[in-house]
Motif scaffolding. Structure first.
Motif, PDB file in Angstrom:
ATOM      1  N   UNK A   1       0.828  -1.202   0.000  1.00 26.13           N
ATOM      2  CA  UNK A   1       0.000   0.000   0.000  1.00 26.13           C
ATOM      3  C   UNK A   1       0.866   1.258   0.000  1.00 26.13           C
ATOM      4  N   UNK A   2       0.406   2.262  -0.726  1.00 17.07           N
ATOM      5  CA  UNK A   2       1.087   3.558  -0.716  1.00 17.07           C
ATOM      6  C   UNK A   2       0.609   4.337   0.507  1.00 17.07           C
ATOM      7  N   UNK A   3       0.829   3.751   1.685  1.00 16.57           N
ATOM      8  CA  UNK A   3       0.338   4.344   2.910  1.00 16.57           C
ATOM      9  C   UNK A   3      -1.091   3.940   3.152  1.00 16.57           C
ATOM     10  N   UNK A   4      -1.340   2.712   3.567  1.00 16.09           N
ATOM     11  CA  UNK A   4      -2.682   2.136   3.684  1.00 16.09           C
ATOM     12  C   UNK A   4      -3.682   3.156   4.227  1.00 16.09           C
ATOM     13  N   UNK A   5      -4.597   3.593   3.376  1.00 20.17           N
ATOM     14  CA  UNK A   5      -5.534   4.666   3.666  1.00 20.17           C
ATOM     15  C   UNK A   5      -6.856   4.335   3.003  1.00 20.17           C
TER      16      UNK A   5
ATOM     17  N   UNK B   1       6.679  -1.045   4.694  1.00 21.09           N
ATOM     18  CA  UNK B   1       8.015  -1.322   4.165  1.00 21.09           C
ATOM     19  C   UNK B   1       8.868  -0.068   4.065  1.00 21.09           C
ATOM     20  N   UNK B   2       8.230   1.099   4.064  1.00 21.97           N
ATOM     21  CA  UNK B   2       8.932   2.360   3.886  1.00 21.97           C
ATOM     22  C   UNK B   2       8.279   3.396   4.794  1.00 21.97           C
ATOM     23  N   UNK B   3       9.091   4.073   5.612  1.00 22.42           N
ATOM     24  CA  UNK B   3       8.531   5.050   6.549  1.00 22.42           C
ATOM     25  C   UNK B   3       7.814   6.197   5.842  1.00 22.42           C
ATOM     26  N   UNK B   4       8.118   6.425   4.565  1.00 26.99           N
ATOM     27  CA  UNK B   4       7.425   7.469   3.819  1.00 26.99           C
ATOM     28  C   UNK B   4       6.039   7.017   3.354  1.00 26.99           C
ATOM     29  N   UNK B   5       5.727   5.736   3.548  1.00 27.12           N
ATOM     30  CA  UNK B   5       4.408   5.205   3.197  1.00 27.12           C
ATOM     31  C   UNK B   5       3.811   4.464   4.397  1.00 27.12           C
ATOM     32  N   UNK B   6       3.895   5.095   5.556  1.00 27.19           N
ATOM     33  CA  UNK B   6       3.385   4.484   6.785  1.00 27.19           C
ATOM     34  C   UNK B   6       1.876   4.300   6.719  1.00 27.19           C
ATOM     35  N   UNK B   7       1.401   3.225   7.349  1.00 25.70           N
ATOM     36  CA  UNK B   7      -0.044   2.949   7.352  1.00 25.70           C
ATOM     37  C   UNK B   7      -0.762   3.877   8.333  1.00 25.70           C
ATOM     38  N   UNK B   8      -2.046   4.012   8.141  1.00 19.12           N
ATOM     39  CA  UNK B   8      -2.849   4.833   9.042  1.00 19.12           C
ATOM     40  C   UNK B   8      -3.170   4.041  10.306  1.00 19.12           C
ATOM     41  N   UNK B   9      -3.616   4.759  11.337  1.00 16.66           N
ATOM     42  CA  UNK B   9      -3.973   4.128  12.592  1.00 16.66           C
ATOM     43  C   UNK B   9      -5.404   3.626  12.589  1.00 16.66           C
ATOM     44  N   UNK B  10      -5.936   3.405  13.755  1.00 16.86           N
ATOM     45  CA  UNK B  10      -7.289   2.879  13.892  1.00 16.86           C
ATOM     46  C   UNK B  10      -8.315   3.919  13.429  1.00 16.86           C
ATOM     47  N   UNK B  11      -9.296   3.454  12.660  1.00 13.02           N
ATOM     48  CA  UNK B  11     -10.424   4.323  12.314  1.00 13.02           C
ATOM     49  C   UNK B  11     -11.666   3.470  12.105  1.00 13.02           C
TER      50      UNK B  11
ATOM     51  N   UNK C   1      -6.596  11.621  -5.869  1.00 16.97           N
ATOM     52  CA  UNK C   1      -6.141  11.416  -4.498  1.00 16.97           C
ATOM     53  C   UNK C   1      -4.676  11.814  -4.347  1.00 16.97           C
ATOM     54  N   UNK C   2      -4.283  12.003  -3.109  1.00 14.11           N
ATOM     55  CA  UNK C   2      -2.875  12.204  -2.784  1.00 14.11           C
ATOM     56  C   UNK C   2      -2.256  10.834  -2.578  1.00 14.11           C
ATOM     57  N   UNK C   3      -1.263  10.502  -3.376  1.00 12.22           N
ATOM     58  CA  UNK C   3      -0.671   9.167  -3.298  1.00 12.22           C
ATOM     59  C   UNK C   3       0.533   9.124  -2.375  1.00 12.22           C
ATOM     60  N   UNK C   4       1.286  10.238  -2.250  1.00 13.40           N
ATOM     61  CA  UNK C   4       2.520  10.215  -1.476  1.00 13.40           C
ATOM     62  C   UNK C   4       2.695  11.501  -0.689  1.00 13.40           C
ATOM     63  N   UNK C   5       3.444  11.375   0.394  1.00 13.34           N
ATOM     64  CA  UNK C   5       3.760  12.498   1.267  1.00 13.34           C
ATOM     65  C   UNK C   5       5.239  12.372   1.640  1.00 13.34           C
ATOM     66  N   UNK C   6       6.054  13.341   1.236  1.00 18.49           N
ATOM     67  CA  UNK C   6       7.498  13.265   1.438  1.00 18.49           C
ATOM     68  C   UNK C   6       7.973  14.430   2.320  1.00 18.49           C
ATOM     69  N   UNK C   7       7.959  14.274   3.633  1.00 14.29           N
ATOM     70  CA  UNK C   7       8.404  15.346   4.528  1.00 14.29           C
ATOM     71  C   UNK C   7       9.912  15.293   4.760  1.00 14.29           C
TER      72      UNK C   7
END
Length: 631
Positions: free
Chosen positions: A96-100, A612-622, A256-262
């Motif tokens: 996932x590109x940041x499971x959202x 697998x990549x901190x730049x694509x971290x999964x979301x928390x509980x919702x 949608x926003x696919x990636x976030x690179x801080x």
């Protein structure tokens, strides 16, 4: 290496297929045996698979490692996208590109690259031709009748599909004048909304199925907002008692926003607009008893826009636009006689691509490619033994031609034990942007050849325990001529090699007091051309309590250990955790004409981290809840 596929070649293909010894009429082998009855305990009395040979046949005659997900299973999950469904399948990994909320994901089978997996929607290849990526969030999950996944090289049937094939089959049209259908809506945290409706019925000889979906979310993590409105329609015209014309079409446009690179000095967001429309027309006829003809043509338009926007200025500095026009024509004849089923067919595909940076004055690149292929396979039943030979020839305009043979077998070794084995040769065609030195990328290589693989699988499926089904599959993929980046020449070549080997284990119990359990485990060891070794293992657990008169509860858990090759330490991966989801449905009322139910879904119940990549971290509980109406 550009080659032209002339109109004479296409015409010849039509002639050959019409002369060859699809299947609109259902195929049923006359000697149904205990193997069919055993598998029916878990898949339903009439379950057939069509993706293995392109024509329906019973599971006991399918030599390939196939998993089938039905519409009923998808309905219980109460998910928003196809990726969430695929994430539960043995042997299939979803990155996932940041499971959202229905964000994009990259699909892998047995640790293959995502470009080595082919995805089809009712026979239409829906990948982006520029780099063979497919984001299945463009497919409305409500229109799906079932998903068939072939794990391992499928070259003898589908052509360029080195890792495997995901074939999405849509719902049927209605047969009754009184329409049936459903309405549903859900609302969750972070402004997440999902509304859909579908209807099926018939006007005399014309059957129809119509669906519309609207989805929206403010984004569960990093403001990864999502929005999509889609429509789908299918019409069947009964021309006579043995002929049918089908027309279908769809429009879908996720944004949608696919990636976030801080990152310091490299801080930006990436946004995707993925507009697709297609129209398809097919003709089916039973020529004589046991001989069926299928012809299908389609047009697919896709516009994929990737925009990079700087955090500080909020001004876009990159806006890549790829416009793809795909034209396809395929046909097959399915001949069934007693203990034998022959399938012969052809595929023609043409892609035209216009690629540009909207923020640049550079002229747009224009690319095109064509593929013409012929294939044939036979399913021969010798009592408890079935042999399935297959062969396909692909003639491609931008690279060398490929021949893909395969041989499979099934054997009902005991009353409730089935053995499967296959050996097949497959390939992955390089994307046109990799090979067109005039219009492709600056690093294009017109000498680049397809990646090749020999794939071997042996499996056992048994219900000897009577209360459960156990399935195990050993696989070995030997990849040669793999794409390898030559840093000195700044281009890809075919000097790479790779081996992938491992095992799948699956267990599914029969319901006991409405309770059933499923578990699957996949271990894959990969070694690449640099001599690096890595492994990955994935486990899925599903507990289902299904008592429609009381309540339906499905609890699912997903565990991943990535391994160093899959997630290098520099990416700061987090794994060895279980992500738990729960779906609860309760029927409110029901009569002959109308029923309704409420449902509740909890995502990532324990607020765990897995990526697998901190730049694509999964979301928390919702959490979310909704209501459905069926009529």
């Amino acid at each position: 290496m550009r080659k032209i596929l002339s109109s004479k070649s296409i015409g010849l293909s039509l002639g050959l297929i019409l002369l060859a010894p699809c299947a609109w009429a259902e195929v049923n082998f006359s000697d149904s045996d205990d193997g069919d009855e055993f598998l029916a305990l878990y898949y339903g009395d009439t379950q057939e698979v069509e993706s293995a040979t392109r024509a329906p046949k019973p599971l006991s005659r399918v030599a390939e490692n196939v998993t089938v997900i039905s519409a009923e299973q998808i309905e219980r999950m109460n998910v928003h996208g196809v990726d969430e469904v695929l994430n539960r399948i043995a042997g299939l990994s979803v990155d996932f590109a940041g499971r959202d909320f229905n964000n994009a994901a990259y699909l892998s089978i047995h640790d293959s690259s995502y470009q080595q997996v082919a995805v089809y929607l009712d026979g239409i290849r829906i990948s982006k031709a520029t780099d063979d990526v497919i984001f299945t969030n463009m497919v409305p999950v409500r229109i799906i009748k079932r998903i068939e996944v072939i794990k391992g090289a499928a070259g003898s049937t589908w052509g360029s599909a080195l890792g495997g094939v995901i074939n999405i089959i849509t719902k049927d049209t209605g047969e009754a004048s009184r329409p049936s259908g459903s309405l549903r809506g859900s609302f969750g945290e972070y402004g997440s909304q999902d509304y859909s409706g579908d209807i099926a019925g018939a006007f005399g000889p014309v059957g129809y199925y119509l669906s519309a979906t609207g989805q929206k979310s403010d984004g569960i993590k990093d403001d990864k907002a999502f929005e999509n409105n889609s429509i789908y329609g299918k019409f069947d015209f009964d021309l006579s008692s043995n002929m049918q014309l089908r027309v279908s079409g769809a429009y879908t446009a996720p944004e949608y926003q696919i990636s976030h690179f801080p990152l310091s000095g490299y801080d930006f967001d990436e946004y995707v607009t993925d507009r697709s429309s297609f129209v398809s027309a097919s003709f089916d006829a039973m020529v004589v008893s046991g001989l069926n003809l299928h012809l299908n043509g389609y047009l697919l338009d896709n516009t994929f826009i990737l925009t990079d926007i700087d955090f500080g200025s909020e001004v876009p500095w990159w806006k890549d636009r790829d416009e793809q026009e795909t034209t396809g024509l395929n046909g097959r004849i399915d001949y069934h006689l007693g203990k034998q089923q022959l399938v012969a067919g052809f595929d023609y595909l043409r892609n035209k691509i216009t690629s540009s940076d909207e923020l640049s004055t550079a002229p747009a690149a224009k690319l095109s490619e064509e593929t013409l292929a012929f294939y044939g396979n036979d399913t021969i039943a010798f009592g408890k033994l079935t042999l399935v030979p297959g062969l396909r020839y692909d003639r491609m305009s931008d690279t060398s031609d490929m021949t893909s043979p395969s041989l499979g077998a099934t054997w009902l070794a005991a009353e409730h034990t089935l053995l499967r084995a296959t050996v097949s040769k497959g390939f992955r065609k390089p994307p046109i942007v990799f090979t067109d030195t005039d219009n492709g990328a600056s690093w294009a290589n017109d000498q680049l050849e397809p990646e090749r693989v020999w794939s071997y699988q042996v499996g056992l499926e048994t219900g000897a325990a009577r209360f459960c089904r156990i399935k195990s599959t050993f696989f070995y993929d030997d990849v040669s001529d793999a794409f390898h980046w030559d840093a000195d020449l700044s281009t890809y070549d075919n000097s790479g090699t790779e081996t992938r080997k491992g095992i799948e284990l699956e267990l599914a119990t029969l319901p006991w007091n409405s309770l059933s359990l499923e578990m699957n485990f996949t271990y894959t060891h990969t070694e690449d051309d640099n001599g690096e070794n890595g492994y990955q293992h994935v486990t899925n657990l599903i507990a289902l309590y299904d008592n429609p008169n009381l309540i339906t509860v499905e609890l699912s858990g997903n565990f991943i250990h990535y391994g160093d090759l899959e997630a290098p330490a520099a990416y700061n991966p987090v794994d060895d955790a279980v992500l738990w989801d729960i779906s609860i449905s309760k029927k409110i009322w029901s009569n002959k004409e109308l029923s309704s139910e409420i449902f509740f879904v909890g995502h990532n119940l324990t607020n765990a981290s897995q990526y697998a990549d901190e730049l694509r971290a999964n979301c928390g509980r919702w959490l979310e809840a909704g209501m459905k109406f069926f009529f």
